[in-house]
Design a protein around this motif. Sequence first.
Motif, PDB file in Angstrom:
ATOM      1  N   ASP A  55      -4.632  28.651   3.687  1.00  0.00           N
ATOM      2  CA  ASP A  55      -3.663  30.099   3.551  1.00  0.00           C
ATOM      3  C   ASP A  55      -3.163  30.388   4.753  1.00  0.00           C
ATOM      4  O   ASP A  55      -2.430  31.704   4.733  1.00  0.00           O
ATOM      5  N   GLY A  56      -3.299  29.858   5.915  1.00  0.00           N
ATOM      6  CA  GLY A  56      -2.693  30.337   7.186  1.00  0.00           C
ATOM      7  C   GLY A  56      -3.598  31.561   7.796  1.00  0.00           C
ATOM      8  O   GLY A  56      -2.919  32.384   8.460  1.00  0.00           O
ATOM      9  N   LYS A  57      -4.637  31.793   7.051  1.00  0.00           N
ATOM     10  CA  LYS A  57      -5.395  33.268   7.611  1.00  0.00           C
ATOM     11  C   LYS A  57      -6.555  32.722   8.349  1.00  0.00           C
ATOM     12  O   LYS A  57      -7.418  31.967   7.838  1.00  0.00           O
ATOM     13  N   PHE A  58      -6.734  33.245   9.661  1.00  0.00           N
ATOM     14  CA  PHE A  58      -7.822  32.892  10.361  1.00  0.00           C
ATOM     15  C   PHE A  58      -8.458  34.145  10.827  1.00  0.00           C
ATOM     16  O   PHE A  58      -8.072  35.073  11.264  1.00  0.00           O
ATOM     17  N   ASP A  59      -9.811  34.169   9.949  1.00  0.00           N
ATOM     18  CA  ASP A  59     -10.509  35.243  10.008  1.00  0.00           C
ATOM     19  C   ASP A  59     -11.727  35.317  11.118  1.00  0.00           C
ATOM     20  O   ASP A  59     -12.360  34.410  11.507  1.00  0.00           O
ATOM     21  N   PHE A  60     -11.833  36.432  11.577  1.00  0.00           N
ATOM     22  CA  PHE A  60     -12.785  36.770  12.778  1.00  0.00           C
ATOM     23  C   PHE A  60     -13.671  37.828  12.422  1.00  0.00           C
ATOM     24  O   PHE A  60     -13.120  38.838  12.055  1.00  0.00           O
ATOM     25  N   ASP A  61     -14.905  37.798  12.506  1.00  0.00           N
ATOM     26  CA  ASP A  61     -15.880  39.054  12.348  1.00  0.00           C
ATOM     27  C   ASP A  61     -15.907  39.471  13.699  1.00  0.00           C
ATOM     28  O   ASP A  61     -16.956  38.886  14.404  1.00  0.00           O
ATOM     29  N   ILE A  62     -15.053  40.379  14.204  1.00  0.00           N
ATOM     30  CA  ILE A  62     -15.387  40.829  15.597  1.00  0.00           C
ATOM     31  C   ILE A  62     -16.484  41.545  16.001  1.00  0.00           C
ATOM     32  O   ILE A  62     -17.202  41.486  16.801  1.00  0.00           O
ATOM     33  N   SER A  63     -17.196  42.317  14.921  1.00  0.00           N
ATOM     34  CA  SER A  63     -18.602  43.025  15.040  1.00  0.00           C
ATOM     35  C   SER A  63     -19.432  41.731  15.380  1.00  0.00           C
ATOM     36  O   SER A  63     -20.626  42.048  16.288  1.00  0.00           O
ATOM     37  N   ALA A  64     -19.487  40.733  14.743  1.00  0.00           N
ATOM     38  CA  ALA A  64     -20.506  39.518  14.893  1.00  0.00           C
ATOM     39  C   ALA A  64     -20.144  39.068  16.306  1.00  0.00           C
ATOM     40  O   ALA A  64     -21.189  38.622  16.782  1.00  0.00           O
ATOM     41  N   LEU A  65     -18.886  38.745  16.688  1.00  0.00           N
ATOM     42  CA  LEU A  65     -18.550  38.293  17.888  1.00  0.00           C
ATOM     43  C   LEU A  65     -19.157  39.119  18.941  1.00  0.00           C
ATOM     44  O   LEU A  65     -19.756  38.621  20.091  1.00  0.00           O
ATOM     45  N   GLU A  66     -18.770  40.414  18.841  1.00  0.00           N
ATOM     46  CA  GLU A  66     -19.516  41.323  19.956  1.00  0.00           C
ATOM     47  C   GLU A  66     -20.791  41.462  20.191  1.00  0.00           C
ATOM     48  O   GLU A  66     -21.338  41.308  21.300  1.00  0.00           O
ATOM     49  N   ALA A  67     -21.604  41.001  18.916  1.00  0.00           N
ATOM     50  CA  ALA A  67     -23.166  41.173  19.126  1.00  0.00           C
ATOM     51  C   ALA A  67     -23.718  40.151  19.755  1.00  0.00           C
ATOM     52  O   ALA A  67     -24.707  40.119  19.904  1.00  0.00           O
ATOM     53  N   MET A  68     -22.714  39.063  20.072  1.00  0.00           N
ATOM     54  CA  MET A  68     -23.104  37.876  20.727  1.00  0.00           C
ATOM     55  C   MET A  68     -23.713  38.295  22.195  1.00  0.00           C
ATOM     56  O   MET A  68     -24.343  37.544  22.821  1.00  0.00           O
ATOM     57  N   PHE A  69     -22.847  39.334  22.543  1.00  0.00           N
ATOM     58  CA  PHE A  69     -23.121  39.757  23.995  1.00  0.00           C
ATOM     59  C   PHE A  69     -24.249  40.613  24.317  1.00  0.00           C
ATOM     60  O   PHE A  69     -24.637  41.302  23.241  1.00  0.00           O
ATOM     61  N   PRO A  70     -24.896  40.791  25.505  1.00  0.00           N
ATOM     62  CA  PRO A  70     -25.941  41.675  25.628  1.00  0.00           C
ATOM     63  C   PRO A  70     -25.703  43.003  25.579  1.00  0.00           C
ATOM     64  O   PRO A  70     -24.565  43.546  25.553  1.00  0.00           O
ATOM     65  N   GLU A  71     -26.701  43.825  24.797  1.00  0.00           N
ATOM     66  CA  GLU A  71     -26.492  45.463  24.570  1.00  0.00           C
ATOM     67  C   GLU A  71     -25.856  45.926  25.632  1.00  0.00           C
ATOM     68  O   GLU A  71     -26.250  45.884  26.800  1.00  0.00           O
ATOM     69  N   GLY A  72     -24.687  46.733  25.464  1.00  0.00           N
ATOM     70  CA  GLY A  72     -24.341  47.509  26.483  1.00  0.00           C
ATOM     71  C   GLY A  72     -22.984  47.029  27.181  1.00  0.00           C
ATOM     72  O   GLY A  72     -22.344  47.591  28.069  1.00  0.00           O
ATOM     73  N   MET A  73     -22.949  45.785  26.965  1.00  0.00           N
ATOM     74  CA  MET A  73     -21.707  45.030  27.713  1.00  0.00           C
ATOM     75  C   MET A  73     -20.357  45.384  27.060  1.00  0.00           C
ATOM     76  O   MET A  73     -19.519  45.442  27.702  1.00  0.00           O
ATOM     77  N   VAL A  74     -20.334  45.338  25.660  1.00  0.00           N
ATOM     78  CA  VAL A  74     -18.963  45.666  24.890  1.00  0.00           C
ATOM     79  C   VAL A  74     -18.590  46.998  25.018  1.00  0.00           C
ATOM     80  O   VAL A  74     -19.619  47.775  24.924  1.00  0.00           O
TER      81      VAL A  74
END
Length: 255
Positions: free
Chosen positions: A121-140
């Motif tokens: 369908d040409g839609k590329f979905d990204f869970d931004i919150s989940a991606l941000e959670a991959m970084f150590p706390e306080g970095m984002v």
Amino acid sequence: MDSSYQHVFVMRHGDRLDNFEPDWAKTASRPWDPPLFQNGVVRAFRTGQRIRTQSTFPIHRIFVSPFLRCIQTAIEVVAALSAPKDLPSIDKLKLVKVGIEYGLCEMMNSVAIWPQVSPKDGKFDFDISALEAMFPEGMVDHNVEPICKEMPKWGEPVEDCRERYVKVVKALADKYPTENLLLITHGEGLDTTFSAFFKDATVHKVDYCAYVELRREVSSKDGDIVETGEYEVVLSHGQTGIRFSHDPAIIPTPV
């Protein structure tokens, strides 16, 4: 009036898994979004170390494409940038702020993403919150407004994509003129950036984790930015993984 330099690194992600395990995409839930191959993890960390040891200035902010291979590259790079010489410290990691930027994403067309793995369908979905959670706390930095508010549409023309990369690099630098930036993107993003700012050069190959350093003079008065200089490409750090040649000068034939 005070003058100083702003430094902007633009870097390609590390080695992607599907280029080393071709069958991976056959069973992957997101075959268009491969993670890093193990070599890519190591290469990303070592590249961060190289930038840290060769630079006499800190990196204040990192902006990264939402594709998984770029996120994983950023995690390794910021760990290398932030780790003190003795033992890693979470407090040190908080010194580098991270933001996800749609404008640094892959070219959204079949030139860069194979049609057989791209979403139907040409839609590329990204869970931004989940991606941000991959970084150590306080970095984002959750207060950052991205330059591009959403992903480019599928079928993006190559020239539009190249314009996007240059626009986003300049916009991010202008948004944070007193800070040094590291932008983690894709091969075409680095190729385009290098070609745009290093005149009369032809790029032949961009390695994984290759990067280019741009700098410009920034002048301020009473704490306010009043003038910015032209960008220049810094090549003093030796091999950065970009293979290029200078285009021959065209000399007019005498009439």
